[in-house]
Design a protein around this motif. Structure first.
Motif, PDB file in Angstrom:
ATOM      1  N   GLY A  66    -112.442 -23.808 -50.747  1.00 15.14           N
ATOM      2  CA  GLY A  66    -112.928 -25.084 -51.281  1.00 15.14           C
ATOM      3  C   GLY A  66    -112.340 -26.317 -50.624  1.00 15.14           C
ATOM      4  O   GLY A  66    -112.840 -27.423 -50.839  1.00 15.14           O
ATOM      5  N   GLU A  67    -111.281 -26.179 -49.855  1.00 15.97           N
ATOM      6  CA  GLU A  67    -110.780 -27.317 -49.081  1.00 15.97           C
ATOM      7  C   GLU A  67    -111.793 -27.580 -47.959  1.00 15.97           C
ATOM      8  O   GLU A  67    -112.567 -26.683 -47.601  1.00 15.97           O
ATOM      9  N   PRO A  68    -111.816 -28.787 -47.384  1.00 11.32           N
ATOM     10  CA  PRO A  68    -112.736 -29.046 -46.276  1.00 11.32           C
ATOM     11  C   PRO A  68    -112.562 -28.000 -45.162  1.00 11.32           C
ATOM     12  O   PRO A  68    -111.436 -27.598 -44.868  1.00 11.32           O
ATOM     13  N   SER A  69    -113.649 -27.584 -44.578  1.00 15.28           N
ATOM     14  CA  SER A  69    -113.643 -26.505 -43.591  1.00 15.28           C
ATOM     15  C   SER A  69    -112.638 -26.757 -42.470  1.00 15.28           C
ATOM     16  O   SER A  69    -112.605 -27.835 -41.870  1.00 15.28           O
ATOM     17  N   GLY A  70    -111.805 -25.744 -42.216  1.00 13.27           N
ATOM     18  CA  GLY A  70    -110.848 -25.805 -41.119  1.00 13.27           C
ATOM     19  C   GLY A  70    -109.557 -26.546 -41.419  1.00 13.27           C
ATOM     20  O   GLY A  70    -108.727 -26.709 -40.531  1.00 13.27           O
ATOM     21  N   GLY A  73    -107.089 -22.664 -44.161  1.00 11.10           N
ATOM     22  CA  GLY A  73    -106.944 -21.288 -43.684  1.00 11.10           C
ATOM     23  C   GLY A  73    -106.646 -21.186 -42.199  1.00 11.10           C
ATOM     24  O   GLY A  73    -105.731 -20.464 -41.789  1.00 11.10           O
ATOM     25  N   LEU A  74    -107.393 -21.910 -41.379  1.00 10.04           N
ATOM     26  CA  LEU A  74    -107.199 -21.826 -39.924  1.00 10.04           C
ATOM     27  C   LEU A  74    -105.835 -22.373 -39.490  1.00 10.04           C
ATOM     28  O   LEU A  74    -105.141 -21.726 -38.697  1.00 10.04           O
ATOM     29  N   PRO A  75    -105.400 -23.522 -40.007  1.00 10.48           N
ATOM     30  CA  PRO A  75    -104.050 -23.970 -39.644  1.00 10.48           C
ATOM     31  C   PRO A  75    -102.969 -22.961 -40.066  1.00 10.48           C
ATOM     32  O   PRO A  75    -102.001 -22.742 -39.337  1.00 10.48           O
ATOM     33  N   MET A  76    -103.136 -22.321 -41.218  1.00 11.51           N
ATOM     34  CA  MET A  76    -102.185 -21.306 -41.667  1.00 11.51           C
ATOM     35  C   MET A  76    -102.195 -20.116 -40.710  1.00 11.51           C
ATOM     36  O   MET A  76    -101.145 -19.598 -40.320  1.00 11.51           O
ATOM     37  N   LEU A  77    -103.403 -19.678 -40.324  1.00  8.41           N
ATOM     38  CA  LEU A  77    -103.539 -18.550 -39.403  1.00  8.41           C
ATOM     39  C   LEU A  77    -102.897 -18.871 -38.049  1.00  8.41           C
ATOM     40  O   LEU A  77    -102.239 -18.026 -37.443  1.00  8.41           O
ATOM     41  N   ASN A  78    -103.073 -20.116 -37.603  1.00 12.40           N
ATOM     42  CA  ASN A  78    -102.486 -20.514 -36.323  1.00 12.40           C
ATOM     43  C   ASN A  78    -100.957 -20.448 -36.340  1.00 12.40           C
ATOM     44  O   ASN A  78    -100.335 -20.099 -35.334  1.00 12.40           O
ATOM     45  N   ALA A 103    -108.317 -35.072 -43.996  1.00 10.14           N
ATOM     46  CA  ALA A 103    -108.317 -33.828 -43.226  1.00 10.14           C
ATOM     47  C   ALA A 103    -107.000 -33.628 -42.486  1.00 10.14           C
ATOM     48  O   ALA A 103    -106.404 -32.550 -42.532  1.00 10.14           O
ATOM     49  N   GLY A 104    -106.509 -34.639 -41.814  1.00  8.82           N
ATOM     50  CA  GLY A 104    -105.249 -34.527 -41.074  1.00  8.82           C
ATOM     51  C   GLY A 104    -104.071 -34.225 -41.990  1.00  8.82           C
ATOM     52  O   GLY A 104    -103.197 -33.417 -41.669  1.00  8.82           O
ATOM     53  N   VAL A 107    -104.270 -30.519 -43.080  1.00  9.35           N
ATOM     54  CA  VAL A 107    -103.843 -29.621 -41.993  1.00  9.35           C
ATOM     55  C   VAL A 107    -102.320 -29.617 -41.904  1.00  9.35           C
ATOM     56  O   VAL A 107    -101.687 -28.555 -41.834  1.00  9.35           O
ATOM     57  N   ARG A 108    -101.702 -30.812 -41.938  1.00  6.44           N
ATOM     58  CA  ARG A 108    -100.237 -30.896 -41.869  1.00  6.44           C
ATOM     59  C   ARG A 108     -99.586 -30.207 -43.067  1.00  6.44           C
ATOM     60  O   ARG A 108     -98.596 -29.484 -42.922  1.00  6.44           O
ATOM     61  N   ALA A 109    -100.123 -30.415 -44.246  1.00  2.78           N
ATOM     62  CA  ALA A 109     -99.527 -29.843 -45.459  1.00  2.78           C
ATOM     63  C   ALA A 109     -99.564 -28.317 -45.432  1.00  2.78           C
ATOM     64  O   ALA A 109     -98.547 -27.660 -45.691  1.00  2.78           O
TER      65      ALA A 109
END
Length: 197
Positions: A66-70, A73-78, A103-104, A107-109
């Protein structure tokens, strides 16, 4: 060299009244990870999101929940990929504090929550294992059981029919030496089976 985790590690991050509760833990596969995420959702019914990322046995996942796409999950996976982890699930339970992070900021959080949890995690080098299968006459069953145990191999299965079938796994780098040793110890009565499970 890839690593895995010895046990779960946690970190709580608070940004603009939002609370990010992170857990990184060893995980064998996607279905077990999904069960763990479902448990977290049940334990945190007031959470806005339960985002997660998985790297396990060639299976990966990056779920924003439900968070904005990308942005989650993707930052965590990275972070998991960057730290060369395998067999690891990262989850972040977010309680929304009423202030949008953008969005930024998201991603940081999510990146920081996982990175901080991994700083306190106990990492172990991941050692690849090989599964071997062989049969021996009943007279050699005891000998083979003792040798498997002495080598530190993990016995997976033993089946009894006209011969005794053993399935076991051991560290990749020990395989060649152990096969040669067993061939000699069993005096040609051991038969190796191809296409190990």
């Amino acid at each position: 060299m890839p690593f895995t985790l010895a046990s779960p590690a946690h970190y709580i991050l608070e940004i603009k009244k939002s609370r990010f509760i992170c857990c990184v833990e060893p995980m064998s596969d996607r279905s077990t990870a999904q069960t763990r995420v479902a448990t977290l959702k049940a334990e945190h019914p007031g959470a806005a999101h339960v985002c997660w990322a998985l790297l396990a046995g060639g299976q990966s996942a990056a779920v924003d929940d439900g968070e904005p796409s990308g942005t989650a999950g993707l930052p965590m996976l990275n972070v998991l990929r960057h730290q060369e982890l395998e067999g690891v699930l990262a989850t972040v339970v977010r309680y929304f504090g009423g202030v949008k992070l953008g969005a930024g900021g998201l991603v940081r959080a999510y990146t920081d929550a996982v990175a901080q949890a991994l700083l306190v995690a106990d990492k172990l080098p991941l050692q690849k294992r090989t599964t071997l299968r062989c049969t021996v006459p009943y007279a050699l069953e005891g000998l083979l059981r003792r040798q498997i145990s002495a080598a530190g191999a993990t016995q997976l299965k033993v089946e009894h029919s006209s011969r005794v079938l053993f399935s076991f796994s051991l560290l990749d780098h020990e395989t060649t030496t152990f096969i040669a040793y067993l061939n000699e110890a069993c005096h040609g009565q051991l038969v190796w089976l191809i296409n190990a499970d």
